[in-house]
Design an enzyme around this catalytic site. Structure first.
Site, PDB file in Angstrom:
ATOM      1  N   GLU A  49       0.825  -1.209   0.000  1.00 57.36           N
ATOM      2  CA  GLU A  49       0.000   0.000   0.000  1.00 57.36           C
ATOM      3  C   GLU A  49       0.857   1.257   0.000  1.00 57.36           C
ATOM      4  O   GLU A  49       2.093   1.194   0.070  1.00 57.36           O
ATOM      5  CB  GLU A  49      -0.945  -0.052   1.212  1.00 57.36           C
ATOM      6  N   CYS A  58      -1.946  -4.433  -5.515  1.00 55.78           N
ATOM      7  CA  CYS A  58      -2.524  -5.677  -5.003  1.00 55.78           C
ATOM      8  C   CYS A  58      -1.468  -6.784  -5.021  1.00 55.78           C
ATOM      9  O   CYS A  58      -0.474  -6.705  -5.752  1.00 55.78           O
ATOM     10  CB  CYS A  58      -3.704  -6.114  -5.874  1.00 55.78           C
ATOM     11  N   GLU A  60      -1.627  -9.545  -6.402  1.00 53.54           N
ATOM     12  CA  GLU A  60      -1.538 -10.129  -7.749  1.00 53.54           C
ATOM     13  C   GLU A  60      -0.579  -9.338  -8.638  1.00 53.54           C
ATOM     14  O   GLU A  60       0.037  -9.896  -9.538  1.00 53.54           O
ATOM     15  CB  GLU A  60      -2.926 -10.179  -8.395  1.00 53.54           C
TER      16      GLU A  60
HETATM   17  N1  THU Z   1      -6.106  -6.567  -2.304  1.00 56.59           N
HETATM   18  C1  THU Z   1      -5.250  -7.408  -2.967  1.00 56.59           C
HETATM   19  O1  THU Z   1      -4.048  -7.392  -2.711  1.00 56.59           O
HETATM   20  N2  THU Z   1      -5.767  -8.244  -3.884  1.00 56.59           N
HETATM   21  C2  THU Z   1      -7.093  -8.348  -4.188  1.00 56.59           C
HETATM   22  O2  THU Z   1      -7.447  -9.059  -5.125  1.00 56.59           O
HETATM   23  C3  THU Z   1      -8.074  -7.662  -3.351  1.00 56.59           C
HETATM   24  C4  THU Z   1      -7.535  -6.510  -2.568  1.00 56.59           C
HETATM   25  C5  THU Z   1      -5.558  -5.625  -1.332  1.00 56.59           C
HETATM   26  C6  THU Z   1      -5.515  -4.196  -1.821  1.00 56.59           C
HETATM   27  C7  THU Z   1      -5.460  -3.444  -0.518  1.00 56.59           C
HETATM   28  O3  THU Z   1      -4.097  -3.340  -0.129  1.00 56.59           O
HETATM   29  C8  THU Z   1      -6.181  -4.343   0.468  1.00 56.59           C
HETATM   30  O4  THU Z   1      -6.316  -5.601  -0.149  1.00 56.59           O
HETATM   31  C9  THU Z   1      -7.555  -3.847   0.867  1.00 56.59           C
HETATM   32  O5  THU Z   1      -8.333  -3.594  -0.262  1.00 56.59           O
END
Ligand code: THU
Length: 150
Positions: A49, A58, A60
């Protein structure tokens, strides 16, 4: 549907381990992702983040970056989990990223069980859509767009 050779326990373990590396000081929602590549490699990622919330990466994103930086290949199996190890669904944007590198046949671990990527992202947009208009002038309008009806 899914290759019986795929060690899902190992993938889930790798994904959960990655939640321990996540940088999620704003959402407090660590995510770990793991994927099996068609050459047997396992690639992983965690969410990263940022104080400018909109530029969060994310889990992924890291996984796909690692896949490509490590030599590429096709993803054949994928899972992502939260900090408790519970399987979660990839967000919409990440479904598109996964499609690009795994396509319809990629098997995804979901809260409802193993599913093909074609169920996770139905009617996906991909390179085939770009090819459909190659050599035409899309600016000329729909008649000249060269699309074949699906
Ligand atoms: N997040 C992911 O890393 N992958 C996803 O597919 C869903 C959301 C993360 C983004 C953010 O850092 C946290 O989850 C909350 O949304």
């Amino acid at each position: 549907m899914s290759d019986p050779q795929i060690d899902w326990q190992e993938l889930r373990r790798a994904a959960r381990e990655m939640t321990g590396h996540a940088y999620a000081p704003y959402s407090h929602y660590p995510v770990g992702a793991a994927g099996l590549v068609d050459d047997g490699r396992i690639v992983v990622g965690c969410n990263v983040e940022n104080a400018a919330y909109g530029v969060d990466l994310c889990a992924e994103c890291g996984l796909i970056s690692s896949l490509v930086a490590g030599g590429g290949g096709r993803l054949v199996a994928f899972c992502c989990v939260d900090a408790s190890g519970t399987t979660i669904m990839p967000c919409g944007r990440c479904r598109q990223l996964l499609w690009e590198h795994g396509g319809a046949a990629l098997t995804v671990d979901t809260p409802l069980g193993l599913r093909p990527m074609s169920d996770v992202l139905p009617q996906a947009f991909d390179a085939g859509d770009l090819d459909a208009v190659a050599g035409t002038d899309p600016a000329a309008g729909p008649e000249d767009a060269g699309r074949t009806p699906r």
